[in-house]
Design an enzyme around this catalytic site. Structure first.
Site, mmCIF file in Angstrom:
data_model
loop_
_atom_site.group_PDB
_atom_site.id
_atom_site.type_symbol
_atom_site.label_atom_id
_atom_site.label_comp_id
_atom_site.label_asym_id
_atom_site.label_seq_id
_atom_site.Cartn_x
_atom_site.Cartn_y
_atom_site.Cartn_z
ATOM 1 N N GLY B 68 0.808 -1.211 0.000
ATOM 2 C CA GLY B 68 0.000 0.000 0.000
ATOM 3 C C GLY B 68 0.842 1.263 0.000
ATOM 4 N N THR B 69 1.931 1.271 0.761
ATOM 5 C CA THR B 69 2.766 2.467 0.834
ATOM 6 C C THR B 69 3.337 2.807 -0.541
ATOM 7 O OG1 THR B 69 3.308 2.156 3.160
ATOM 8 C CG2 THR B 69 4.861 3.439 1.852
ATOM 9 N N HIS B 205 -2.440 -7.435 2.378
ATOM 10 C CA HIS B 205 -2.453 -8.061 3.705
ATOM 11 C C HIS B 205 -3.562 -7.551 4.621
ATOM 12 C CE1 HIS B 205 -0.477 -5.066 6.483
ATOM 13 N NE2 HIS B 205 -0.193 -4.512 5.337
ATOM 14 N N CYS B 333 6.204 6.072 16.428
ATOM 15 C CA CYS B 333 7.366 6.278 15.581
ATOM 16 C C CYS B 333 8.139 4.977 15.494
ATOM 17 C CB CYS B 333 8.245 7.414 16.097
ATOM 18 S SG CYS B 333 9.426 6.934 17.363
#
Lengths: 369, 398
Positions: B68-69, B205, B333
């Protein structure tokens, strides 16, 4: 017990956590994020992200230790508290001409205070660290003793902890030597077994304390004088000097007796650095505040051993609480039976009865022969 | 054990795993011209057809990516670069402030390194953008806008965006739209053609396929500058040897997700409602974030995002984890330090409350037992988390 193991990413805390687990405790690993947030302004409101915010390499090492030990692992963010209570304190102390010990301050305010309190609230019975010190329990409570490895003993930087704090501590390395701990880490398959010891101030990673202070305190030029007040040279900021320091004076002229000159006194208020001979450095008595006795306060003078630096020598001394005014309720006078050199205001004096810590205080002033 | 973090990733479907195993047993580069290559290519193309069918797209519009990224990066950067190259005045990106970081960060990168100008859209207290604002901003100066980017449904709080309306508005001004549909796929009716999106990103996923595979649906008339250059696969838009086993697993998962979507959505919505009711029963002070619904038009059926005043989200996560219940605080993070969610902050939630928030997300393997385990473990966890306070929280500085 439910034990919170502080995992720095180093070998000592890793083996300490492993031993706590082997002793049958239910251990959870936590890495403390202490470095300041690097808020790079990003997108819309609230998307500023801390990239590389908490020494990711150490956090990763800590995480891998937890993996190998098969214990849960989390990162706790104490950067804000650390900045306020340790970093800013460090800066203020230097600015005032004193010599702080940030590790001691971190133990006092962060690790065994803020972190331990949070751990207690979350249901943990104790905080386990890789400090080299021993806890001895008796009818009188828990006492802090030196570690068996004199080269690694860290009882000095833990000397500020109260008896109540000590009841919530676990120091599984106190009976071991560093070499054994490294060997054990290798045997256990911990990847950090060969990681070098950390020596520097953790928030000044390049070790350049002078540069770090200069960047924050600016320059404040002033004279370097001898004990008689004669000006021998100039400096760019008194805070950059520590009592007992020899290097960096750049005076060009030797001491009248031909020996090197040392810093005797730092006075940021007048921007003055006073220097003298090695003999002038000798201290035979000191006054200290923020006094803390490990047990009940003694009624009169106590014969003990006094230590003024993390790995300094402990010398025979007589310690006596003095009636304090409203400003310094718990004040201590320590008469050293043998002179010590390089004793700076701001350092802690920790008192021992043989190997047992009996008290601690912060040095305010010193006196020579 | 109750796994309540399906929005992070959901268990792979047995059928998808079988398809991958079968494909992994066969050697072949889908770009090779010999029979081994043809065999691999056939699997890839059949998979492309399945994915296209599941997404309401034509096979030629499906560009496989490594997740997706990557699909979001290709959509945002690819549209920006091509539009800007065609007309250098087009530097403006209209973006929703509640996008996933896979969209936010490319947008900010284009701003910081390529001279893009970002205009952030406003959102209401549910995290929903206003198409009229898009209209107003485009009416001001559509000639300078390179693209609009809006997600289909929010991955943190579950709010569904009026994507079709936004696309219709933008297209009236001739401006392309990128849509991140990663969180929506499998739970909502995601149809690329009906939505009109110029580029639409999905990930395998999140729907029971393998991790590391995704796709960008690129409308046949959309111009896209590639991010990856190389062997010219995927019509030159995305070079790199095709991951045939991953793509095969993705295709099976996409097909099943499509076929089972309505029943799954209904079942998840019921479970989600019982979860929210159970949690509110334990802690009446807790607040549901995002659009309360009802109906899949307003909120992802598998999403329950709650604020527990006075209880640090990171403490809750740890305590629930110890009790065998796995959830998420939304964003962290790389080193795992909790931070206030940019989504909640954009919705007007104050920083302290944002840090006291937890996301529970349901998926195909979720059961009523999972919900019960949460409701059972929650009182003790809340009690302890509240005693610990929100002391370790790092607030975002402005």
């Amino acid at each position: 017990m439910k034990v919170l193991a502080a995992l720095s990413g180093g070998v000592d805390s890793a083996v300490a956590a492993a031993r706590a687990r082997d002793a049958g405790h239910e251990v959870t690993g936590v890495h403390l994020a202490l470095a300041g947030p690097a808020t790079s302004g990003a997108g819309p409101r609230g998307t500023a992200r801390a990239r590389g915010c908490c020494s990711p390499a150490d956090a990763r090492d800590a995480r891998r230790v937890a993996d190998v030990l098969d214990i849960p692992f989390y990162v706790w963010d104490f950067a804000e508290r650390f900045r306020e209570d340790v970093v800013e304190d460090f800066l203020a102390e230097y600015a005032a001409g004193r010599t702080p010990n940030p590790c001691l301050r971190c133990n006092e305010r962060i690790k065994f205070a803020a972190v331990a309190d949070r751990a207690s609230a979350l249901g943990f019975d104790a905080v386990c660290t890789g400090h080299y010190a021993r806890l001895v329990t008796s009818a009188d409570g828990v006492a802090l003793h030196r570690a068996v490895d004199p080269a690694k003993d860290q009882s000095y930087v833990l000397g500020v902890l109260t008896g109540e704090q000590l009841t919530r501590c676990l120091f599984p390395l106190g009976e071991s030597r560093k070499l054994e701990v490294r060997a054990e880490a290798r045997e256990r398959g911990l990847l950090v077994a060969g990681k070098p010891d950390s020596h520097d101030v953790c928030f000044i990673p390049d070790g350049d304390t002078d540069g770090w202070l200069r960047a924050r305190l600016g320059t404040a030029p002033g004279p370097v004088v001898d004990r008689g007040g004669r000006v021998l040279g100039t400096h760019q900021g008194a805070y950059a000097f520590t009592v007992g320091q020899r290097r960096g004076l750049r005076l060009g002229v030797p001491d009248p007796d031909g020996g090197p000159r040392y810093v005797l006194q730092v006075s940021p208020a007048t921007a003055t650095v006073t220097v003298g001979s090695a003999g002038d450095l000798e201290v035979v008595a000191l006054d200290a505040d923020h006094l803390r006795w490990a047990g009940p306060a003694p009624a009169g003078p106590v014969e003990c051993l006094a230590q003024v630096r993390a790995h300094g020598e402990a010398v025979a001394a007589r310690a006596e609480p003095v009636a304090g005014g409203p400003t310094y309720p718990g004040r201590l006078r320590v008469v050293l039976h043998r002179a010590l050199r390089g004793v700076a205001p701001g350092q802690a004096v920790v008192l021992y009865d043989a190997d047992r810590v009996v008290g601690s205080a912060t040095i305010v002033s010193t006196a020579g022969q | 054990m109750a796994y309540l973090d399906h929005a992070a990733t959901t268990p792979i479907l047995a059928e998808a795993r079988e398809a991958m195993n079968a494909a992994m047993g066969v050697c072949g580069n889908a770009s090779s011209l010999h029979s081994a290559g043809r065999r691999a290519r056939r699997v890839a193309e059949e998979s492309r057809e399945s994915v296209a069918a599941a997404l309401g797209a034509r096979p030629g519009e499906v560009v496989f990516t490594a997740g997706g990224t990557e699909a979001d990066n290709l959509g945002v950067k690819g549209l920006y670069w091509s539009r800007h190259a065609a007309d250098p005045r087009r530097r403006v990106i209209l973006a929703s402030p509640v996008e996933h970081h896979a969209v936010l960060d490319p947008v900010c990168w284009l701003r910081d390194h390529q001279g893009a100008v970002v205009r952030w859209l406003g959102v209401d207290s549910h995290g929903r953008i206003d198409p009229d604002q898009v209209d107003r901003l485009l009416a001001e100066d559509a000639g300078r806008v390179a693209l609009v980017t809006v997600m289909w449904a929010n991955n943190e709080v579950g709010t569904v965006q009026p994507v079709e309306v936004v696309v219709a508005v933008a297209h009236r001004y001739g401006v392309p739209v990128h849509v991140d549909a990663v969180a929506a796929l499998g739970q909502l009716s995601v149809d690329a053609t009906i939505s009109g999106a110029d580029t639409l990103a999905v990930s395998a996923h999140k729907i029971g396929g393998p991790i590391g595979v995704g796709a960008l649906v690129v409308r046949s008339d959309a111009e896209l500058t590639p991010v990856l250059h190389g062997g010219g696969q995927e019509a030159g838009i995305r070079s790199g040897t095709l991951d045939v086993p991953g793509i095969a697993g993705f295709a099976v998962a996409a097909q099943l997700a499509h076929d089972r979507r309505d029943r799954l959505a209904e079942r998840l919505a019921g479970l989600r409602d019982s979860l929210v009711d159970g949690v509110r029963g334990v802690d009446p002070s807790s607040l549901l974030n995002g659009d309360p619904g009802p109906g899949p038009a307003s909120r992802l059926p598998g999403n329950a995002h709650l604020t527990f005043p006075g209880a640090g989200g990171d403490s809750l996560l740890m305590l629930l984890d110890a009790a065998g219940v796995e959830c998420s605080t939304g964003s962290a993070c790389s080193a795992g330090v909790p931070q206030a969610s940019h989504v909640l902050l954009a919705m007007g939630v104050d920083e302290q409350a944002a840090l006291c928030s937890v996301r529970f997300s349901l998926g195909h393997s979720s059961t009523a037992t999972d919900v019960q385990e949460l409701v059972t473990a929650l009182p003790a966890a809340l009690d302890r988390a509240r005693r610990a306070g929100v002391s370790s929280a790092r607030l975002v500085r402005r």
